[in-house]
Design an enzyme around this catalytic site. Structure first.
Site, PDB file in Angstrom:
ATOM      1  NE  ARG A   3       8.462  -8.198  10.054  1.00 20.59           N
ATOM      2  CZ  ARG A   3       9.208  -7.409   9.292  1.00 20.59           C
ATOM      3  NH1 ARG A   3      10.059  -6.575   9.848  1.00 20.59           N
ATOM      4  NH2 ARG A   3       9.108  -7.447   7.981  1.00 20.59           N
ATOM      5  CE1 TYR A  40     -36.861  -2.252   3.861  1.00 25.49           C
ATOM      6  CE2 TYR A  40     -38.758  -3.253   2.789  1.00 25.49           C
ATOM      7  CZ  TYR A  40     -37.412  -2.940   2.793  1.00 25.49           C
ATOM      8  OH  TYR A  40     -36.615  -3.286   1.733  1.00 25.49           O
ATOM      9  CE1 TYR A  93     -36.918 -11.499  -2.764  1.00 29.38           C
ATOM     10  CE2 TYR A  93     -37.043 -12.226  -0.483  1.00 29.38           C
ATOM     11  CZ  TYR A  93     -36.534 -12.367  -1.761  1.00 29.38           C
ATOM     12  OH  TYR A  93     -35.651 -13.380  -2.020  1.00 29.38           O
TER      13      TYR A  93
HETATM   14  C1  UD1 Z   1      12.088  -4.109   3.500  1.00 31.94           C
HETATM   15  C2  UD1 Z   1      13.540  -3.903   3.064  1.00 31.94           C
HETATM   16  C3  UD1 Z   1      14.221  -2.987   4.047  1.00 31.94           C
HETATM   17  C4  UD1 Z   1      13.483  -1.672   4.129  1.00 31.94           C
HETATM   18  C5  UD1 Z   1      12.007  -1.876   4.440  1.00 31.94           C
HETATM   19  C6  UD1 Z   1      11.245  -0.589   4.245  1.00 31.94           C
HETATM   20  C7  UD1 Z   1      14.209  -5.994   1.966  1.00 31.94           C
HETATM   21  C8  UD1 Z   1      14.988  -7.233   2.076  1.00 31.94           C
HETATM   22  N1  UD1 Z   1      14.200  -5.189   3.020  1.00 31.94           N
HETATM   23  O1  UD1 Z   1      12.103  -4.744   4.760  1.00 31.94           O
HETATM   24  O2  UD1 Z   1      15.558  -2.739   3.642  1.00 31.94           O
HETATM   25  O3  UD1 Z   1      14.079  -0.841   5.112  1.00 31.94           O
HETATM   26  O4  UD1 Z   1      11.424  -2.838   3.549  1.00 31.94           O
HETATM   27  O5  UD1 Z   1       9.933  -0.679   4.729  1.00 31.94           O
HETATM   28  O6  UD1 Z   1      13.656  -5.734   0.915  1.00 31.94           O
HETATM   29  N2  UD1 Z   1       7.074  -9.257  -0.112  1.00 31.94           N
HETATM   30  C9  UD1 Z   1       6.739 -10.070  -1.174  1.00 31.94           C
HETATM   31  N3  UD1 Z   1       7.276 -11.311  -1.249  1.00 31.94           N
HETATM   32  C10 UD1 Z   1       8.162 -11.781  -0.339  1.00 31.94           C
HETATM   33  C11 UD1 Z   1       8.518 -10.952   0.745  1.00 31.94           C
HETATM   34  C12 UD1 Z   1       7.954  -9.684   0.828  1.00 31.94           C
HETATM   35  O7  UD1 Z   1       5.943  -9.677  -2.023  1.00 31.94           O
HETATM   36  O8  UD1 Z   1       8.622 -12.921  -0.507  1.00 31.94           O
HETATM   37  C13 UD1 Z   1       6.474  -7.921  -0.002  1.00 31.94           C
HETATM   38  C14 UD1 Z   1       5.639  -7.750   1.252  1.00 31.94           C
HETATM   39  O9  UD1 Z   1       4.267  -8.112   1.004  1.00 31.94           O
HETATM   40  C15 UD1 Z   1       5.791  -6.272   1.576  1.00 31.94           C
HETATM   41  C16 UD1 Z   1       7.108  -5.897   0.923  1.00 31.94           C
HETATM   42  O10 UD1 Z   1       7.473  -6.942   0.063  1.00 31.94           O
HETATM   43  O11 UD1 Z   1       4.767  -5.493   1.010  1.00 31.94           O
HETATM   44  C17 UD1 Z   1       8.221  -5.676   1.962  1.00 31.94           C
HETATM   45  O12 UD1 Z   1       8.365  -6.840   2.747  1.00 31.94           O
HETATM   46  P1  UD1 Z   1       8.655  -6.768   4.289  1.00 31.94           P
HETATM   47  O13 UD1 Z   1       8.730  -8.143   4.803  1.00 31.94           O
HETATM   48  O14 UD1 Z   1       7.746  -5.824   4.946  1.00 31.94           O
HETATM   49  O15 UD1 Z   1      10.132  -6.145   4.291  1.00 31.94           O
HETATM   50  P2  UD1 Z   1      10.814  -5.359   5.477  1.00 31.94           P
HETATM   51  O16 UD1 Z   1      11.317  -6.318   6.483  1.00 31.94           O
HETATM   52  O17 UD1 Z   1       9.919  -4.288   5.948  1.00 31.94           O
HETATM   53 MG    MG Z   2       7.977  -3.867   5.586  1.00 34.87          MG
END
Ligand code: UD1
Ligand code: MG
Length: 475
Positions: free
Chosen positions: A17, A374, A395
């Site tokens: 996003r 300089y 230099y």
């Molecule tokens: C997530 C939560 C949601 C919560 C929100 C809070 C889940 C399924 N949902 O949603 O309930 O309200 O956070 O901010 O957990 N990441 C990985 N690997 C992946 C996917 C994500 O490391 O495969 C990491 C991302 O880099 C990020 C974090 O997990 O830092 C959260 O991922 P993001 O996609 O932002 O989750 P949200 O849709 O915000």
């Molecule tokens: Mg998030």
């Protein structure tokens, strides 16, 4: 004894996003990547191990994790394909020793406002509640895309449902999941193994742990954090910009309360860790970043970029100063249009004027370089005057060399000092001199070509060009 705490920061996602090729946690807030702030919030807990899960742009995320982790102590786990937060947590848990018997704190890497005190309250609450699995929730008027917390009639947590999978009735709920969890390693390991990607995007949702734990009759507890703003998750550039503005406004408020005048709140970009003394004035279009420390009664006229700079009391920075990793002593006058690079140290009462560039340059008290110079790799004593257009020739194409200049010298305009070279105290250097060898203290140094005069030369020169002057044009 309290159980040990390890932590996993989920930072492997691309951040679709954000509409950006850059990994989300590397996007900057207050002049540093988002993940730096999450790691800083964890520092007082001293989690061991501290694991960052990297995936998209994994090498860059790993480098940022190492740079910003408290004491550099961090382990980086890889999530080869981004299959959801649950999968990421599983990858992170693999970096724990099999015998680790403590609690594991899991945080999303996109929670840049999170504060250590809240984490401590949460952990203490989890232990008091004797819960098996806990998470932090918060109440929001507009719950937007956050996961919703479902509770039964008795008020016990039943599940977290993601916004995209939620029914309209569920979407209307105001309690959201913030993305911070705590459980014993063994509980986590068992529950993570049960995750299934049976949801709209086909991901392993970490949030499904709640329902799984309940199915097994485990105690699930949600701490409703009173201050929801600490748990704002950043998912888009719009949210990032809004948060940046919020942080900036808070910094400005703190500084104004401490007696700092900010001429234009809309164009003062001051980092959170910056300190500014009272009666200082920050003009328009000023960035003060990193660990900069500005003294009292400092006047920054405007259009300045200052990073990791220490500025003593009573300094005056005229328009257009750029300074990085420098120390500027008290009562200096800098600019307009000066470039103070890394390792510049001004003892105090110095003047560094327009179009002067300094680098690894130490200027003793009262020494001045007022125009067009300089000064690189140089140590200059006190009360020395560096004339207009003086250059340290530091230099040779391979190495940088040192120029040493004593106290109370007058270095004439357009002098070049070919380093390594040393000029003693109380030396006068005639303008246009090229200094190649050591000049002893108290001497006059001149390297002029003797001046010749050819009377009437100009008329002859023009006659040879058909009487035309240059101003008539050459064609
Ligand atoms: C997530 C939560 C949601 C919560 C929100 C809070 C889940 C399924 N949902 O949603 O309930 O309200 O956070 O901010 O957990 N990441 C990985 N690997 C992946 C996917 C994500 O490391 O495969 C990491 C991302 O880099 C990020 C974090 O997990 O830092 C959260 O991922 P993001 O996609 O932002 O989750 P949200 O849709 O915000
Ligand atoms: Mg998030």
């Amino acid at each position: 004894m309290e159980p040990a705490v390890g932590a996993i920061v989920l930072a492997a996602g691309r951040g679709t996003r954000m509409r950006s090729a850059r990994a989300k946690v590397l996007h900057e807030l207050g002049g540093e990547p988002m993940i730096a702030r999450v790691l800083r919030a964890l520092a007082p807990l001293a989690p061991a191990p501290l694991v960052v899960v990297a995936g998209h742009q994994g090498d860059e995320v790993a480098a940022a994790a190492r740079r910003f982790a408290p004491g550099g102590r961090v382990e980086v786990a890889r999530q080869p394909t981004q299959r959801g937060t649950g999968d990421a947590a599983r990858c992170g848990l693999e970096a724990f020793a099999p015998g680790f018997a403590g609690d594991v704190l899991i945080l999303c890497g996109d929670l840049p406002m999170i504060q250590p005190a809240a984490l401590e309250t949460f952990i203490a609450g989890h232990r008091r509640a004797r819960a098996d699995l806990s998470f932090i929730s918060a109440m929001l008027d507009d719950a937007g895309g956050y996961g919703r917390v479902l509770r039964d009639r008795a008020g016990a947590v039943v599940a977290i449902v993601e916004a995209r999978d939620a029914s309209p009735a569920e979407l209307a709920l105001g309690e959201i999941n913030t993305g911070v969890y705590l459980a014993r390693a063994a509980v986590l390991r068992a529950a993570l193994a049960e995750l299934r990607p049976d949801n709209a995007p086909g991901e392993y949702y970490l949030t499904d742990l709640v329902a799984i734990a309940r199915r097994h009759g485990l105690a699930v507890w949600a701490w409703r954090a009173p201050d929801a703003s600490q748990f704002a998750g950043i998912n888009s550039l719009k949210e990032l910009a809004a948060m940046e503005a919020e942080i900036r406004a808070a910094v400005n408020r703190r500084l104004m309360e401490a007696g700092v005048t900010i001429v234009d709140l809309a164009t003062a970009y001051i980092g959170e860790r910056v300190e500014i003394g009272r009666d200082s004035v920050v003009g328009p279009n000023v960035q003060i970043l990193g660990r900069s420390k500005v003294g009292e009664g400092v006047r920054i006229e405007g259009t300045a970029y200052l990073r990791d700079v220490e500025i003593g009391d009573g300094c005056h920075l005229k328009i257009g100063v750029r300074a990085e990793e420098c120390r500027i002593g008290p009562h200096c006058e800098i600019g307009p249009f000066a470039n103070l690079r890394t390792g510049t140290e001004l003892e105090g009462h110095n003047r560094v004027g327009n179009f002067v560039e300094t680098k690894q340059a130490r200027l003793g008290r009262g020494t001045k370089a007022s125009h067009l110079s300089y000064l690189g790799d140089t140590v200059i004593g006190r009360e020395t005057n560096i004339g207009c257009g003086v250059i340290t020739v530091n230099y040779d194409g391979y190495d940088k060399h040192l120029t040493q200049i004593g106290s109370r010298c007058m270095i004439g305009c357009d002098t070049q000092l070919v380093a390594p070279v040393k000029v003693g105290d109380d030396v006068y250097v005639a303008s246009g001199t090229t200094i190649l060898r050591e000049v002893p203290g108290g001497a006059l140094c001149v390297s002029h070509h003797p001046q010749k005069i050819k009377p009437g030369w100009t008329a002859e020169w023009r006659r040879r060009h058909g009487g035309r002057t240059e101003a008539d044009g050459s064609e």
